[in-house]
Scaffold this motif. Structure first.
Motif, mmCIF file in Angstrom:
data_model
loop_
_atom_site.group_PDB
_atom_site.id
_atom_site.type_symbol
_atom_site.label_atom_id
_atom_site.label_comp_id
_atom_site.label_asym_id
_atom_site.label_seq_id
_atom_site.Cartn_x
_atom_site.Cartn_y
_atom_site.Cartn_z
ATOM 1 N N PHE A 424 43.288 38.324 93.922
ATOM 2 C CA PHE A 424 43.752 37.133 93.231
ATOM 3 C C PHE A 424 43.340 35.876 93.991
ATOM 4 N N PHE A 425 43.523 35.896 95.324
ATOM 5 C CA PHE A 425 43.184 34.713 96.126
ATOM 6 C C PHE A 425 41.675 34.488 96.159
ATOM 7 N N ALA A 426 40.908 35.575 96.060
ATOM 8 C CA ALA A 426 39.447 35.427 96.025
ATOM 9 C C ALA A 426 39.016 34.700 94.760
ATOM 10 N N GLU A 427 39.703 34.998 93.623
ATOM 11 C CA GLU A 427 39.384 34.298 92.375
ATOM 12 C C GLU A 427 39.745 32.816 92.472
ATOM 13 N N VAL A 428 40.874 32.516 93.123
ATOM 14 C CA VAL A 428 41.272 31.109 93.288
ATOM 15 C C VAL A 428 40.217 30.358 94.095
ATOM 16 N N ILE A 429 39.745 30.949 95.163
ATOM 17 C CA ILE A 429 38.729 30.300 96.011
ATOM 18 C C ILE A 429 37.428 30.129 95.235
ATOM 19 N N ALA A 430 37.106 31.132 94.395
ATOM 20 C CA ALA A 430 35.863 31.028 93.616
ATOM 21 C C ALA A 430 35.927 29.877 92.630
ATOM 22 N N ARG A 431 37.084 29.687 91.982
ATOM 23 C CA ARG A 431 37.224 28.580 91.044
ATOM 24 C C ARG A 431 37.115 27.232 91.758
ATOM 25 N N ILE A 432 37.762 27.119 92.951
ATOM 26 C CA ILE A 432 37.674 25.868 93.721
ATOM 27 C C ILE A 432 36.226 25.583 94.103
ATOM 28 N N GLU A 433 35.502 26.642 94.508
ATOM 29 C CA GLU A 433 34.098 26.481 94.911
ATOM 30 C C GLU A 433 33.249 26.014 93.732
ATOM 31 N N GLU A 434 33.500 26.597 92.528
ATOM 32 C CA GLU A 434 32.686 26.270 91.361
ATOM 33 C C GLU A 434 33.016 24.889 90.807
ATOM 34 N N GLU A 435 34.343 24.599 90.699
ATOM 35 C CA GLU A 435 34.753 23.343 90.073
ATOM 36 C C GLU A 435 34.542 22.137 90.978
ATOM 37 N N GLU A 436 34.782 22.294 92.264
ATOM 38 C CA GLU A 436 34.695 21.168 93.191
ATOM 39 C C GLU A 436 33.353 21.085 93.889
ATOM 40 N N GLY A 437 32.555 22.131 93.749
ATOM 41 C CA GLY A 437 31.251 22.129 94.392
ATOM 42 C C GLY A 437 31.331 22.137 95.913
ATOM 43 N N LEU A 438 32.316 22.879 96.454
ATOM 44 C CA LEU A 438 32.521 22.912 97.903
ATOM 45 C C LEU A 438 31.935 24.174 98.517
ATOM 46 N N ASP A 439 31.598 24.065 99.774
ATOM 47 C CA ASP A 439 31.099 25.216 100.524
ATOM 48 C C ASP A 439 32.272 26.127 100.884
ATOM 49 N N PRO A 440 32.112 27.455 100.801
ATOM 50 C CA PRO A 440 33.222 28.369 101.156
ATOM 51 C C PRO A 440 33.747 28.158 102.581
ATOM 52 N N HIS A 441 32.859 27.800 103.497
ATOM 53 C CA HIS A 441 33.305 27.567 104.872
ATOM 54 C C HIS A 441 34.249 26.364 104.956
ATOM 55 N N GLN A 442 33.982 25.343 104.138
ATOM 56 C CA GLN A 442 34.861 24.176 104.126
ATOM 57 C C GLN A 442 36.244 24.549 103.584
ATOM 58 N N ILE A 443 36.241 25.376 102.524
ATOM 59 C CA ILE A 443 37.513 25.805 101.946
ATOM 60 C C ILE A 443 38.299 26.635 102.965
ATOM 61 N N ALA A 444 37.604 27.534 103.676
ATOM 62 C CA ALA A 444 38.267 28.368 104.675
ATOM 63 C C ALA A 444 38.830 27.511 105.815
ATOM 64 N N ALA A 445 38.075 26.464 106.220
ATOM 65 C CA ALA A 445 38.553 25.591 107.289
ATOM 66 C C ALA A 445 39.809 24.841 106.872
ATOM 67 N N ALA A 446 39.828 24.387 105.579
ATOM 68 C CA ALA A 446 41.015 23.693 105.086
ATOM 69 C C ALA A 446 42.227 24.623 105.062
ATOM 70 N N LEU A 447 42.027 25.872 104.648
ATOM 71 C CA LEU A 447 43.119 26.843 104.610
ATOM 72 C C LEU A 447 43.621 27.160 106.032
ATOM 73 N N ALA A 448 42.685 27.242 106.985
ATOM 74 C CA ALA A 448 43.086 27.492 108.368
ATOM 75 C C ALA A 448 43.919 26.338 108.909
ATOM 76 N N ALA A 449 43.521 25.104 108.562
ATOM 77 C CA ALA A 449 44.292 23.944 109.015
ATOM 78 C C ALA A 449 45.689 23.946 108.414
ATOM 79 N N LEU A 450 45.815 24.332 107.134
ATOM 80 C CA LEU A 450 47.135 24.415 106.506
ATOM 81 C C LEU A 450 47.986 25.502 107.136
ATOM 82 N N ALA A 451 47.368 26.637 107.449
ATOM 83 C CA ALA A 451 48.117 27.778 107.998
ATOM 84 C C ALA A 451 48.613 27.514 109.418
ATOM 85 N N THR A 452 47.908 26.660 110.153
ATOM 86 C CA THR A 452 48.277 26.416 111.563
ATOM 87 C C THR A 452 48.885 25.040 111.771
ATOM 88 N N ARG A 453 49.337 24.410 110.688
ATOM 89 C CA ARG A 453 49.876 23.056 110.827
ATOM 90 C C ARG A 453 51.123 23.052 111.699
#
Length: 644
Positions: A424-453
């Motif tokens: 399920f989370f993989a599909e969410v990341i895929a939609r963000i990548e497609e709709e926002e035109g972001l690199d997967p590494h950028q999305i992963a970095a943002a998630l890491a920053a949220l998880a370690t806030r």
């Protein structure tokens, strides 16, 4: 593990010394026959059981005996004399009934605050701290109003006795606190003077961390058949426990504790020891706020709650228990890997009992002790008693903490990938990548920053204390300690201040022939006169007087207080030096060498030995046969080799 036995040595000085007796610790303060008002105050403060020095001294003092107590700093000596003194007070009599002498104004304030705290439920009680640097007018007004307990430094107490503003006719108890410190600071003569001006029928208690001969002389001269209490400990520890200590300096203890817990390799669970019940709750709450699974364990908790805490610790839902000595007795939880002495224990027996919660049944354990600079003597006492050196450690650096957090975060990611369905989370990341035109590494970095806030992988340090606290021990030994560097900077600052006219030289009427040392002068001016050490410049000793550099333009109450300060039983009688008076000694100019003209000057034998010998007339003389009483004193050689 061999169980230790605390040896409380209690004896009367007039009787021959006997072998030390082993005494069981007192169960509670109620067993000491203290009034209900004091017991209520102790309960509110959070004290559970008396320390060894308290259990040994309080009965003797309640019985009216003089006492000579020897125990390390931080063992609870203040309560040992304050509680029985309060128990014997007559609150209807406003004249001073208890006098406590302390070497410094900081200790005088601390002791006065302790009296006030213990007497919380004694209506009408008044305690008055008296020390140099405080307004004499205020002290005179308060003494006139009346006080049951007076706590003061020797110099200011002498001032009031000479003025007649302090009346000790009704004195019942006199306490000398930290007597060895008063001896070191040169106050022992002043103490003896005060003792001679107090009623002969008083009760006297002398407490000291060590017992040098000068202190024993004072005790034997001024105490009447004193009971002697000395807290000793014969202990042994388990070799399986690795013992370490951190010098508390520059960094908050809570910050140090959380950083140490983060990087310990073999950490599983820990007991953190503090002294009071209140501290268990406060520290447990603060550790929980920082993300640790912590809970308090103290005597106020019901048996059911205590058992719940222990069961949670055994089951793994709790990692840290903050406890007092009594509450932690008998705990045997296999997963306890660490014992942290957040507050240094009262004695070596308590230390061994504490670290015995780990390293049981042949398992390895770690004990870490937090030691403040003023508690260094207790550390040495523990090492001597346990016959094992305790290793010094530095705090982990922020790089080490960041590496540990990163490793733990990486391990969490790997375990999540292995154990959970992430489609399920993989599909969410895929939609963000497609709709926002972001690199997967950028999305992963943002998630890491949220998880370690809440627990950032990179930490920031504030304050200069971290640099020293995290420096390796070898590096700290090689470079000068921070205190030495600060002292050098202060010396340079003082020299610049004198050259710029901010400091001026004053004359004081005590010198070498009175046996004074610069340390005694600084101690007297700082503690009695209220001038901080950094404002005291160079001191030069002469035979009959000395000079000291102090801030320019001293006047009013401060100058009057300095004039009345006594060192070596002499008032300083300080005054500004006149121009050219009392100049600091300078090096003598070396005479210029004589020019050599090529001829070595010769003197005749008779000139070189002018009047030293008579020419020999060839007659041998026999030694004198005069009676011993008629013989002249033996001849001595003068400097230069000539005989008289």
């Amino acid at each position: 593990m061999d169980r230790p036995s605390a040896l409380c040595h209690t004896e009367t000085s007039s009787a021959p010394r006997t072998a030390p007796m082993t005494t069981a610790p007192t169960a509670s303060f109620r067993d000491l026959d203290l009034p209900a008002a004091l017991l209520s105050a102790l309960t509110e403060v959070g004290y559970e059981t008396p320390s060894p020095i308290q259990a040994a001294c309080i009965p003797h003092l309640l019985a009216g005996h003089d006492l000579l107590g020897e125990a390390q700093t931080g063992t609870g000596k203040t309560a040992a004399f304050a509680l029985p003194a309060l128990a014997r007070l007559d609150l209807n009599n406003n004249r001073p009934q208890v006098l406590v002498l302390a070497p410094t104004r900081e200790l005088a304030i601390q002791v006065a605050e302790a009296f006030q705290k213990y007497a919380h439920h004694m209506p009408g009680f008044h305690v008055l701290p008296i020390y140099g640097g405080q307004s004499m007018v205020v002290q005179l007004r308060q003494l006139k109003r009346g006080a049951h307990v007076v706590v003061g430094t020797p110099g200011r107490i002498m001032d009031h006795l000479e003025r007649g503003s302090l009346n000790l006719d009704g004195l019942r108890t006199l306490v000398l606190d930290e007597a060895d410190e008063m001896l070191r600071m040169g106050f022992i003569d002043d103490v003896e003077w005060i003792l001679e001006h107090t009623p002969a029928e008083r009760q006297t208690a002398l407490f000291s961390a060590t017992m040098p001969e000068a202190i024993r002389r004072v005790a034997h001269q001024h105490l009447r058949e004193p009971r002697e209490v000395k807290i000793r400990a014969a202990t042994s520890t388990v070799a399986a426990i690795r013992q370490r200590y951190w010098q508390v300096r520059g960094v908050d203890k809570l910050d140090a504790l959380t950083r140490i817990l983060e990087v310990e390799d073999d950490f599983d669970a820990a007991i953190v020891f503090v002294r009071t019940k209140t501290a268990t709750v406060e520290l447990a709450d603060r550790l929980e706020a920082r993300g640790h699974a912590a809970a308090a364990l103290n005597g106020d908790m019901t048996q059911g709650l205590r058992e719940q805490v222990i069961e949670r610790l055994k089951g793994g839902s709790l990692d840290i228990v903050v406890a007092t000595d009594v509450a932690a007795r008998g705990i045997d939880v296999p997963r306890i890997s660490h014992v942290i002495n957040y507050d240094i224990p009262y004695d070596t027996e308590a230390y061994v009992h504490r670290i015995g919660r780990t390293g049981r049944a042949g398992r390895q354990g770690t004990a870490i002790l937090f030691v403040a600079p003023r508690e260094t003597r207790m550390l040495k006492t523990i090492e001597r008693a346990t016959r094992q050196p305790i290793e010094a450690i530095s705090l982990p650096t922020r790089e080490a903490v960041a590496d540990r957090r990163e490793a733990q975060f990486r391990q969490q990611i790997i375990e999540t990938l292995e154990k959970e369905d992430l489609s399920f989370f993989a599909e969410v990341i895929a939609r963000i990548e497609e709709e926002e035109g972001l690199d997967p590494h950028q999305i992963a970095a943002a998630l890491a920053a949220l998880a370690t806030r809440e627990r950032p992988l990179r930490i920031e340090e504030s304050g200069r204390g971290w640099a020293l606290a995290t420096a390796p021990q070898d590096e700290r030994r090689e470079r000068a300690p921070r205190e030495n560097r600060e002292n050098r900077e202060e010396i340079l600052t003082r020299r610049r201040a004198f050259s710029e006219g901010l400091l001026t030289r004053y004359r004081i009427e005590v010198g070498r022939q009175h046996g004074v040392t610069p340390k005694e002068i600084v101690g007297a001016i700082a503690n009695e006169g209220g001038i901080e050490g950094r404002y005291i410049g160079q001191i030069h000793l002469f035979d009959e007087y000395s000079t000291v550099e102090l801030p320019k333009g001293l006047q009013g109450e401060m100058l009057g207080a300095l004039k009345r300060i006594r060192v070596r039983q002499r008032p300083l009688a300080i005054r500004a030096l006149a121009e050219g008076e009392g100049e600091a000694p300078r090096e003598r100019a070396r005479p210029a060498p004589r020019q050599y003209d090529g001829e070595r000057p010769q003197r005749k034998y008779a000139e070189r030995t002018e009047g030293a010998k008579r020419p020999w007339d060839g007659e041998r003389r026999s030694p004198s046969r005069k009676p011993a009483g008629d013989r002249p004193p033996p001849k001595t050689h003068r400097k230069g080799g000539q005989k008289p």
